[in-house]
Scaffold this motif. Sequence first.
Motif, mmCIF file in Angstrom:
data_model
loop_
_atom_site.group_PDB
_atom_site.id
_atom_site.type_symbol
_atom_site.label_atom_id
_atom_site.label_comp_id
_atom_site.label_asym_id
_atom_site.label_seq_id
_atom_site.Cartn_x
_atom_site.Cartn_y
_atom_site.Cartn_z
ATOM 1 N N ALA A 56 1.018 -1.439 -0.110
ATOM 2 C CA ALA A 56 0.301 0.179 0.077
ATOM 3 C C ALA A 56 0.909 1.334 0.100
ATOM 4 C CB ALA A 56 -1.034 0.060 1.579
ATOM 5 N N GLN A 57 2.315 1.013 0.422
ATOM 6 C CA GLN A 57 2.495 2.222 0.784
ATOM 7 C C GLN A 57 3.403 2.133 -0.317
ATOM 8 O OE1 GLN A 57 5.079 1.765 4.388
ATOM 9 N NE2 GLN A 57 3.618 1.658 5.810
ATOM 10 N N ARG A 58 3.890 1.850 -1.328
ATOM 11 C CA ARG A 58 5.002 1.719 -2.150
ATOM 12 C C ARG A 58 4.597 1.539 -3.707
ATOM 13 N NH1 ARG A 58 10.593 3.252 -0.428
ATOM 14 N NH2 ARG A 58 10.718 2.397 1.458
ATOM 15 N N LEU A 59 3.684 0.789 -4.067
ATOM 16 C CA LEU A 59 2.644 0.741 -5.588
ATOM 17 C C LEU A 59 1.460 1.315 -5.687
ATOM 18 C CD1 LEU A 59 2.981 -3.161 -5.403
ATOM 19 C CD2 LEU A 59 4.029 -1.818 -7.613
ATOM 20 N N SER A 60 1.589 2.407 -6.250
ATOM 21 C CA SER A 60 -0.147 3.517 -7.054
ATOM 22 C C SER A 60 -0.779 2.221 -6.905
ATOM 23 C CB SER A 60 0.614 3.698 -7.940
ATOM 24 O OG SER A 60 0.901 3.207 -9.069
ATOM 25 N N ALA A 61 -1.875 2.730 -7.639
ATOM 26 C CA ALA A 61 -2.982 1.573 -7.032
ATOM 27 C C ALA A 61 -3.264 1.810 -8.191
ATOM 28 C CB ALA A 61 -4.401 2.675 -6.592
ATOM 29 N N GLY A 62 -2.830 2.618 -9.460
ATOM 30 C CA GLY A 62 -3.128 1.266 -10.632
ATOM 31 C C GLY A 62 -1.721 0.938 -11.510
ATOM 32 N N ASP A 63 -0.581 0.934 -10.076
ATOM 33 C CA ASP A 63 0.015 -0.395 -10.993
ATOM 34 C C ASP A 63 -0.045 -1.348 -9.960
ATOM 35 O OD1 ASP A 63 2.515 1.422 -12.652
ATOM 36 O OD2 ASP A 63 3.208 1.865 -10.130
ATOM 37 N N ARG A 64 -0.881 -1.468 -9.097
ATOM 38 C CA ARG A 64 -1.366 -2.722 -8.142
ATOM 39 C C ARG A 64 -2.253 -3.317 -8.809
ATOM 40 N NH1 ARG A 64 -3.308 -3.504 -2.283
ATOM 41 N NH2 ARG A 64 -3.858 -5.637 -2.258
ATOM 42 N N ALA A 65 -3.066 -2.716 -9.912
ATOM 43 C CA ALA A 65 -4.276 -3.321 -10.775
ATOM 44 C C ALA A 65 -3.781 -3.556 -12.192
ATOM 45 C CB ALA A 65 -5.310 -1.974 -10.875
ATOM 46 N N SER A 66 -2.619 -3.104 -12.448
ATOM 47 C CA SER A 66 -1.689 -4.301 -13.766
ATOM 48 C C SER A 66 -0.933 -4.696 -13.054
ATOM 49 C CB SER A 66 -0.796 -2.360 -14.092
ATOM 50 O OG SER A 66 -0.353 -2.740 -15.254
ATOM 51 N N LEU A 67 -0.795 -5.351 -12.088
ATOM 52 C CA LEU A 67 -0.131 -6.794 -11.290
ATOM 53 C C LEU A 67 -0.260 -6.770 -11.559
ATOM 54 C CD1 LEU A 67 2.801 -4.390 -9.375
ATOM 55 C CD2 LEU A 67 3.166 -6.190 -11.504
#
Length: 321
Positions: free
Chosen positions: A18-29
Amino acid sequence: MRSILVFLCCFALSDALAQRLSAGDRASLDALQDSLRAMSYDIINGKTESLRQQRNDAFIPQLVNVLKTKYSFYYPFDSIRTMAKVYPKDSSFRIFTWPLESDNSTFRHFGVIQMNTKDGSLKLFPLFDNSDFSRNADTITNNKGWIGCLYYGIIQRHYFNAEYYTLFGWDANSQTSQKKIAEMLTFKNGEPVFGGPYFSFAEDTVPKPTRNRFILEYKRDAVATLNYDPEMDIVIFDHLISETGEDQKRHTYVPDLDYEGFKWKAGKWVHIEKVFHDALQLGKFPIGEPMDKKKVDITNPRTLEDIQAEEAAKKGKKKKN
């Protein structure tokens, strides 16, 4: 080997995620992980060698591209259960490994070391399995001369301002034998080094030379353990003997219910010839899963109590029926 599913030693990284990954990057991953999961399933379960090889060839570059996402280190890839993942205590890196089976039941292993960088950029060391081309496994190698295996455990030790990471791995090896491996991973000038003179037999009744890597090779369908016991603070493993009296044939080796070990002393793992001098207490030592293609998670060590609880549950179901 088709049904082997490996999911080992993943950290709970939700807070860091939650601290490091943006919401967009997490959804992409999340989406990219689904694609990787489908390919990795075929690497293990594909019906033909050509299909398994094809999917593996596609999996590797896609995994690298996915890991290029900033701060991808904090993404656990926990739905890819055919890829083993180990992290040291300091979380300075993680290692992914997975097997590729040929039609003759031999294996090649693949893997990567992903470093945990401060700025979230990708620093990666691909692991190239050199075991088929190395007659002597008691060597010190880099990532390009890796003795391939599936890592199921890691422990970290600190000595004289340096970090030492002991890896535990499993190799299906051949049609007649399998292997458990313990080896040291260190970093020199930022580069990984596998192996080194860290397994000492100097305190044995008859001292033997120090080894760069400790390997148990034994019968294909036997059950043997090689793992760290946190309660005893030692590495413990089965004492093996040839069931046919042919000591030169490692594929005849099986456990004899005795146990040896290694104790960390002054920057080395020092051999213990006999761990238990009295009757064994149930559940006090780890044991590994048998090499059984009908079972899953075969490289995930369990205690005797775990196995007995499963058997008791099965018997309870039968009584109810």
